[in-house]
Design an enzyme around this catalytic site. Structure first.
Site, PDB file in Angstrom:
ATOM      1  N   GLU A   1      35.559  40.282  29.982  1.00  0.00           N
ATOM      2  CA  GLU A   1      36.736  40.507  30.831  1.00  0.00           C
ATOM      3  C   GLU A   1      37.932  39.740  30.287  1.00  0.00           C
ATOM      4  O   GLU A   1      37.845  38.539  30.039  1.00  0.00           O
ATOM      5  CB  GLU A   1      36.456  40.075  32.271  1.00  0.00           C
ATOM      6  CG  GLU A   1      37.733  40.140  33.125  1.00  0.00           C
ATOM      7  CD  GLU A   1      37.507  39.965  34.617  1.00  0.00           C
ATOM      8  OE1 GLU A   1      36.524  40.518  35.136  1.00  0.00           O
ATOM      9  OE2 GLU A   1      38.332  39.273  35.240  1.00  0.00           O
TER      10      GLU A   1
ATOM     11  N   HIS B   1      29.666  47.036  43.785  1.00  0.00           N
ATOM     12  CA  HIS B   1      28.573  46.106  44.079  1.00  0.00           C
ATOM     13  C   HIS B   1      27.822  46.735  45.256  1.00  0.00           C
ATOM     14  O   HIS B   1      28.445  47.350  46.126  1.00  0.00           O
ATOM     15  CB  HIS B   1      29.077  44.759  44.572  1.00  0.00           C
ATOM     16  CG  HIS B   1      29.967  44.009  43.634  1.00  0.00           C
ATOM     17  ND1 HIS B   1      31.310  44.204  43.571  1.00  0.00           N
ATOM     18  CD2 HIS B   1      29.683  43.023  42.751  1.00  0.00           C
ATOM     19  CE1 HIS B   1      31.831  43.381  42.678  1.00  0.00           C
ATOM     20  NE2 HIS B   1      30.874  42.652  42.165  1.00  0.00           N
TER      21      HIS B   1
ATOM     22  N   GLU C   1      28.375  39.649  31.948  1.00  0.00           N
ATOM     23  CA  GLU C   1      29.796  39.288  32.024  1.00  0.00           C
ATOM     24  C   GLU C   1      29.945  37.779  32.173  1.00  0.00           C
ATOM     25  O   GLU C   1      29.528  37.194  33.169  1.00  0.00           O
ATOM     26  CB  GLU C   1      30.421  40.007  33.226  1.00  0.00           C
ATOM     27  CG  GLU C   1      31.880  39.667  33.450  1.00  0.00           C
ATOM     28  CD  GLU C   1      32.488  40.451  34.611  1.00  0.00           C
ATOM     29  OE1 GLU C   1      31.862  41.421  35.095  1.00  0.00           O
ATOM     30  OE2 GLU C   1      33.585  40.073  35.044  1.00  0.00           O
TER      31      GLU C   1
ATOM     32  N   ASP D   1      42.089  32.183  38.480  1.00  0.00           N
ATOM     33  CA  ASP D   1      41.718  33.573  38.195  1.00  0.00           C
ATOM     34  C   ASP D   1      42.730  34.529  38.842  1.00  0.00           C
ATOM     35  O   ASP D   1      42.680  34.772  40.040  1.00  0.00           O
ATOM     36  CB  ASP D   1      40.307  33.768  38.782  1.00  0.00           C
ATOM     37  CG  ASP D   1      39.766  35.166  38.581  1.00  0.00           C
ATOM     38  OD1 ASP D   1      40.382  35.951  37.839  1.00  0.00           O
ATOM     39  OD2 ASP D   1      38.734  35.464  39.188  1.00  0.00           O
TER      40      ASP D   1
ATOM     41  N   ASP E   1      29.688  46.316  48.416  1.00  0.00           N
ATOM     42  CA  ASP E   1      31.008  46.957  48.584  1.00  0.00           C
ATOM     43  C   ASP E   1      30.783  48.275  49.307  1.00  0.00           C
ATOM     44  O   ASP E   1      31.607  48.723  50.095  1.00  0.00           O
ATOM     45  CB  ASP E   1      31.660  47.334  47.251  1.00  0.00           C
ATOM     46  CG  ASP E   1      31.930  46.149  46.355  1.00  0.00           C
ATOM     47  OD1 ASP E   1      32.051  45.034  46.877  1.00  0.00           O
ATOM     48  OD2 ASP E   1      32.013  46.366  45.124  1.00  0.00           O
TER      49      ASP E   1
ATOM     50  N   ASP F   1      39.290  45.591  36.264  1.00  0.00           N
ATOM     51  CA  ASP F   1      38.787  44.616  37.241  1.00  0.00           C
ATOM     52  C   ASP F   1      39.940  43.707  37.639  1.00  0.00           C
ATOM     53  O   ASP F   1      40.057  42.572  37.172  1.00  0.00           O
ATOM     54  CB  ASP F   1      37.625  43.808  36.656  1.00  0.00           C
ATOM     55  CG  ASP F   1      36.915  43.019  37.743  1.00  0.00           C
ATOM     56  OD1 ASP F   1      37.183  43.279  38.943  1.00  0.00           O
ATOM     57  OD2 ASP F   1      36.099  42.144  37.421  1.00  0.00           O
TER      58      ASP F   1
ATOM     59  N   ASP G   1      35.957  44.859  31.113  1.00  0.00           N
ATOM     60  CA  ASP G   1      36.783  44.645  32.303  1.00  0.00           C
ATOM     61  C   ASP G   1      38.205  44.325  31.856  1.00  0.00           C
ATOM     62  O   ASP G   1      38.470  43.264  31.275  1.00  0.00           O
ATOM     63  CB  ASP G   1      36.237  43.471  33.149  1.00  0.00           C
ATOM     64  CG  ASP G   1      35.082  43.889  34.048  1.00  0.00           C
ATOM     65  OD1 ASP G   1      34.629  45.054  33.951  1.00  0.00           O
ATOM     66  OD2 ASP G   1      34.632  43.043  34.852  1.00  0.00           O
TER      67      ASP G   1
ATOM     68  N   HIS H   1      38.732  36.331  31.706  1.00  0.00           N
ATOM     69  CA  HIS H   1      37.775  35.233  31.673  1.00  0.00           C
ATOM     70  C   HIS H   1      37.917  34.336  30.445  1.00  0.00           C
ATOM     71  O   HIS H   1      38.030  33.117  30.596  1.00  0.00           O
ATOM     72  CB  HIS H   1      36.357  35.772  31.850  1.00  0.00           C
ATOM     73  CG  HIS H   1      36.146  36.398  33.206  1.00  0.00           C
ATOM     74  ND1 HIS H   1      34.972  36.997  33.585  1.00  0.00           N
ATOM     75  CD2 HIS H   1      36.976  36.521  34.285  1.00  0.00           C
ATOM     76  CE1 HIS H   1      35.090  37.456  34.829  1.00  0.00           C
ATOM     77  NE2 HIS H   1      36.298  37.185  35.261  1.00  0.00           N
TER      78      HIS H   1
ATOM     79  N   MET I   1      29.048  52.734  36.596  1.00  0.00           N
ATOM     80  CA  MET I   1      28.486  51.374  36.600  1.00  0.00           C
ATOM     81  C   MET I   1      28.201  50.911  38.016  1.00  0.00           C
ATOM     82  O   MET I   1      28.917  51.259  38.952  1.00  0.00           O
ATOM     83  CB  MET I   1      29.497  50.442  35.921  1.00  0.00           C
ATOM     84  CG  MET I   1      29.143  48.972  35.890  1.00  0.00           C
ATOM     85  SD  MET I   1      29.638  48.037  37.368  1.00  0.00           S
ATOM     86  CE  MET I   1      31.114  47.226  36.767  1.00  0.00           C
TER      87      MET I   1
ATOM     88  N   ASP J   1      43.604  37.861  37.988  1.00  0.00           N
ATOM     89  CA  ASP J   1      43.262  39.288  38.141  1.00  0.00           C
ATOM     90  C   ASP J   1      44.482  40.205  38.185  1.00  0.00           C
ATOM     91  O   ASP J   1      44.538  41.149  38.980  1.00  0.00           O
ATOM     92  CB  ASP J   1      42.431  39.516  39.428  1.00  0.00           C
ATOM     93  CG  ASP J   1      40.964  39.182  39.227  1.00  0.00           C
ATOM     94  OD1 ASP J   1      40.500  39.214  38.084  1.00  0.00           O
ATOM     95  OD2 ASP J   1      40.284  38.900  40.234  1.00  0.00           O
TER      96      ASP J   1
ATOM     97  N   LYS K   1      32.035  34.089  32.414  1.00  0.00           N
ATOM     98  CA  LYS K   1      33.257  33.519  32.981  1.00  0.00           C
ATOM     99  C   LYS K   1      33.121  32.000  32.925  1.00  0.00           C
ATOM    100  O   LYS K   1      32.034  31.482  33.200  1.00  0.00           O
ATOM    101  CB  LYS K   1      33.420  34.002  34.432  1.00  0.00           C
ATOM    102  CG  LYS K   1      34.767  33.677  35.047  1.00  0.00           C
ATOM    103  CD  LYS K   1      34.901  34.297  36.446  1.00  0.00           C
ATOM    104  CE  LYS K   1      36.263  34.000  37.034  1.00  0.00           C
ATOM    105  NZ  LYS K   1      36.428  34.570  38.389  1.00  0.00           N
TER     106      LYS K   1
HETATM  107  C1  GCO Z   1      35.404  37.961  38.984  1.00  0.00           C
HETATM  108  C2  GCO Z   1      34.498  38.922  38.223  1.00  0.00           C
HETATM  109  C3  GCO Z   1      33.914  40.013  39.089  1.00  0.00           C
HETATM  110  C4  GCO Z   1      32.870  40.844  38.373  1.00  0.00           C
HETATM  111  C5  GCO Z   1      32.216  41.787  39.310  1.00  0.00           C
HETATM  112  C6  GCO Z   1      31.294  42.758  38.623  1.00  0.00           C
HETATM  113  O1  GCO Z   1      36.159  37.260  38.323  1.00  0.00           O
HETATM  114  O2  GCO Z   1      35.329  37.909  40.201  1.00  0.00           O
HETATM  115  O3  GCO Z   1      35.253  39.464  37.195  1.00  0.00           O
HETATM  116  O4  GCO Z   1      34.967  40.829  39.551  1.00  0.00           O
HETATM  117  O5  GCO Z   1      33.416  41.576  37.325  1.00  0.00           O
HETATM  118  O6  GCO Z   1      31.499  41.042  40.249  1.00  0.00           O
HETATM  119  O7  GCO Z   1      30.072  42.203  38.454  1.00  0.00           O
HETATM  120 MN    MN Z   2      34.940  41.227  36.011  1.00  0.00          MN
HETATM  121 MN    MN Z   3      37.130  38.344  36.834  1.00  0.00          MN
HETATM  122 MN    MN Z   4      38.385  37.719  39.641  1.00  0.00          MN
END
Ligand code: GCO
Ligand code: MN
Ligand code: MN
Ligand code: MN
Length: 385
Positions: free
Chosen positions: A216, A53, A180, A254, A56, A286, A244, A219, A87, A256, A182
């Site tokens: 993702e 990002h 993307e 979430d 980041d 991700d 992702d 998600h 990306m 991850d 969610k």
């Molecule tokens: C999340 C999202 C993010 C995006 C990222 C890329 O759940 O926080 O998956 O990680 O993928 O902001 O745009």
């Molecule tokens: Mn993501």
């Molecule tokens: Mn995510």
């Molecule tokens: Mn996340």
């Protein structure tokens, strides 16, 4: 044997390997690594690339001198570790200005700021060679539908994307946009909750050919849905521009998790599909290491993500080559010349179909040895076949 294959384009985000273990209930548990350290961790693990990002890489309040300094460190980190940046994306969620949305904010000046911030972030991504631009609408949503008109939200989102597509063309960036979805988190309800929502939006945009999706694992899974099926639809439409990979249990916050760490079977069918259909975009992880991990364990997390993918790829090849499985597939995918009739409509085919002797009682007798097939699949995954 399971060393990461560069051709598979395994990537991580600065924000994933750089995750310091903060959560809504607790402070960071490890020191945030700088961009140089992140490149070194990924280089050691054998990754192909790293994504970011805007913020980041360059903190939102950095001076131009600081920005130049960070960029040169990052460039060196990439070079020394043979990493690329496929990306880039925009942080449209952390700063308080986006507390009620970016492209869908009720405030037109905030919408304009979000578009401006994205244009600048597109410039930054292009500087590092990125060709895919991800849009994750972290704050596009609502807790109460009293607060925003969800029809306007769709219109505002479209307006922003149409504008940015033109910018992409005019600047000759050559980006492909990947949306993307969610369902929730951080908002109570997020607009474009599933990948299919974006697949439906895309044909209504001014430049549909430029736009695809970035599904993702976590998600759709959070919402209790079958992720593999969502990816399948995107793949079939030629719209899977990016993916992702991580892991997630259904109905939880979430998480991850590291790819393939909890849903072995879904991860297997996902890898099998990506490989069977020769998906050739980046495979982006991700996810982040457990909050308990130290930096050495973060390295293990990164290496493990790719290793699991490589192992599942081998399992998929084994599944495809298994004579017993192939025999069962022949049985269940019974072919009949009659199916030619429904390939294309003609009045002749319609007439023939209406007259065809299709006996439903006989048809229902066809064998479907699915228990056997699923058990063989499980045994491949368990490593005994
Ligand atoms: C999340 C999202 C993010 C995006 C990222 C890329 O759940 O926080 O998956 O990680 O993928 O902001 O745009
Ligand atoms: Mn993501
Ligand atoms: Mn995510
Ligand atoms: Mn996340």
């Amino acid at each position: 044997k399971y060393a990461p294959d560069k051709k598979l384009k395994f990537t991580f985000g600065l924000w994933t390997v750089g995750n310091p273990g903060r959560d809504p209930f607790g402070e960071p548990t490890r020191q945030k690594p700088d961009v140089r350290q992140i490149c070194d961790i990924l280089g050691t693990a054998g990754a192909y690339g790293v994504n970011f990002h805007d913020n980041d890489l360059i903190p939102i309040d950095a001076t131009p001198e600081q920005a130049a300094q960070i960029k040169s460190e990052f460039r060196k980190g990439l070079k020394d570790n043979g990493l690329v940046v496929p990306m880039a994306t925009t942080n449209l969620f952390s700063d308080p200005v986006f507390k009620d949305g970016a492209f869908t904010s009720n405030n037109a000046s905030i919408r304009a700021y979000a578009i401006q911030k994205t244009m600048r972030a597109m410039d930054l991504g292009a500087e590092f060679g990125a060709k895919i631009y991800v849009f994750w609408g972290g704050r596009e949503g609502a807790e109460s539908d009293a607060t925003k008109n969800p029809v306007d939200a769709v219109k505002r989102f479209r307006e922003a994307i149409d504008f940015l597509c033109e910018y992409n063309i005019e600047q000759k960036f050559g980006y492909k946009f990947a949306f993307e979805a969610k369902p929730n988190e951080p908002r109570g309800h997020m607009y474009f909750a599933v990948t299919g929502s974006y697949l439906a939006l895309i044909p209504t945009l001014a430049h549909p050919e430029m736009c695809g999706v970035n599904p993702e694992f976590a998600h759709e899974t959070m919402a209790g849905l079958n992720f593999v099926h969502h990816v399948a639809q995107a793949l079939e439409m030629g719209k899977l521009f990016h993916i992702d990979l991580n892991d997630q249990e259904m109905g939880r916050f979430d998480e991850d998790f590291r790819f393939g760490s909890t849903s072995y079977k879904s991860a297997f069918f996902l890898v099998k599909m990506l490989e069977d259909y020769k998906y050739n975009g980046p495979r982006h992880f991700d996810s982040h290491a457990y909050r308990q991990s130290d930096m050495q364990d973060v390295g293990a997390f990164a290496a493990g993500s790719m290793r699991t993918y490589m192992i599942l790829k081998e399992k998929a090849a084994r599944w495809n080559a298994d004579p017993e499985i192939q025999g069962l597939l022949k049985v269940i995918n019974a072919q009949d010349p009659i199916s030619k009739l429904t390939k294309n409509y003609s009045s002749g085919n319609a007439k023939k179909l209406l007259a065809a002797p299709l006996d439903r009682v006989e048809l229902a007798k066809a064998r479907l040895p699915y228990e056997q097939l699923d058990q063989l699949t499980a045994e491949i995954l368990f490593g005994v076949r």
